[in-house]
Design an enzyme around this catalytic site. Sequence first.
Site: not given
Ligand code: PNW
Length: 446
Positions: A22, A79, A123, A167-168, A294, A296, A348, A394, A401-402
Amino acid sequence: MSNQTPQFPDAFQWGVATSAYQIEGAAFEDGRGASIWDTFTHTEGKIIDASTGDVACDHYHRYAEDVALLAGLNVDCYRFSVSWPRVQPDGEGAWNEAGFDFYSRLLDELARHGVGAHLTLYHWDLPQALQDKGGWLNRDTTAHFALYAAEVARRFGARVATIATHNEPWCTANLGHGIGQFAPGMADPAAALQVSHHLLLSHGLALQAMRATGTKARLGIVLNQWPATAATDSAADIAKARHEYARSVQWFMDPIFKGHYPELALEQIDRSAFTVLENDFTTIRQPLDFLGVNYYTRAFASAEEPPRSAPALLGVSDMQWETYPQGLTELLVGLHREYTLPPIYITENGMAVADEIVDGRVRDQPRTDYIRMHLAALDAAMREGVDVRGYFYWSLMDNFEWNSGYAKRFGLLHVDYATQARSLKDSALWYRDFITAQRAAARKRA
Ligand code: PNW
C-alpha cells in the site's frame, strides 16, 4: 459512553500502521519479485480507478522522511509489513539481500528515533511464483511461508517488538478467493474455506519455526473482527447474528484458541468442500504472545428481505462503513469472556474520509471524532478487564486502498500523489497532542 478523557496505562503503546504494497512502490526495483497484487492491479477492471501500487507513496525511497514524520507524531511504535517477494522473489529458494537491506535500513531509522517496530509477515502480497503453483490453495505454500517466517525472525527478531504472521486472513480467504474483490481474484466459496484453513495452518507452522530460532520478538496474528448485532430482537435476526459471528470471528479464533472450527459455522457449510487433517489443529493451536485486533465497524444482521440496514446514528465513512465505536467495547468484552486471551493490540482502527484543504490546513474533523470515540470505547473495554497493550491508527498516511485505489484516504498524513508531498492533517495534530497529554497525565500519576 462517557465524554471523560480516558486515562490509558503508563506503558500503553501508541502507534500508527501501514502495509508494504500500500505504501512502498518500487514494485520492480532491486530484485523484488512480482506479487499477486502486481498481477491483480495490472489486470483491467479490478481496481476502481485503474491504479496500481507500482509507485504508491514511494515509501521505498522516502522511508527516512516518513519515519521522521511519524516520530514527530510522538508515537511509541510503528506497524509495517515485509513484502515477501521483496526478500524472496519466488517465495522459495534464494533470498534477495537488497530487499532485506531495505527493511534493515527502515529498522535503523526507527531505532534512531526511538520508535518500536511491529512487523507483519503477510499483508496479502503473495509471491506470484507461488500463486502459479496454486497459491494458498496448495498446502505446500504453508511450508514455504514457515521458512520465510523463520528467516525474517532470524534476521530481525532482535530488532522488533512483535512479529505477526498474517494480517486479516478473513480478507485473503473471502475477499481474495470467495468473491474475487481482492487478489488473486477467485470467486469460489469452497476455495475460500480451503484457503482459510491453509492460512491458519501456515500461521501455526510459522510460529513453530520462529520459536525454534529462539527469537525474543513476541509472536502473534492479526485478525479483523467485528461483533454482529441483530437488527431486531426477532429470533431470526438473533440467529443470523450468531451465524455471522461464527463465520467471521470464531472461524479464526476457535482453531487458534480451542483447536477446532466452530460447530455453528460448520453446520452452514459444505464440509466436504475442504480438506482438514486432524493433526492440523495441533499445529494451529500454538500459544500466542499477543493477539492483534483490527476494528472498523460492526456487522448488522438482518434476516428480512430486503435486509434492514444499520441506523448509522454516527454516520458512515467513505467506505460506507458505519461508525460504531461501542462495537469495539462489545467485541473485546465478548472475546475476553469467550477465550483465554493473550495481551491484545488494536493493530488497526481508522476512517476513510475526504479531507478539505483550507488555507494550508488539512481539515478532517470526522477522523478526529472517530479516533476519539474509539479510544473512549477502548478505555471502556479495558475497565471491564480486557488486557490491551497498544493502539495503532490505520494509517500513517493516505495510501493504495486495494480495490478502491487511491480514492479512499485513511491517513493522518495527507499525500499529494502528484508530488508525493506529505502534510499533517488536523487529525494528526490531534493524535500527537492526545498522546502527549496521556504521557503527561501518566507521569503525574506516577
Ligand atoms: C484492512 N472488509 O482491510 C487492511 O488490513 C488494510 O490494509 C486496509 O487498508 C484497511 O483495513 C482499510 O480497508 C480490510 O471488507 C478490508 O470487511 C476490507 C474489510 C476489512 C478490512
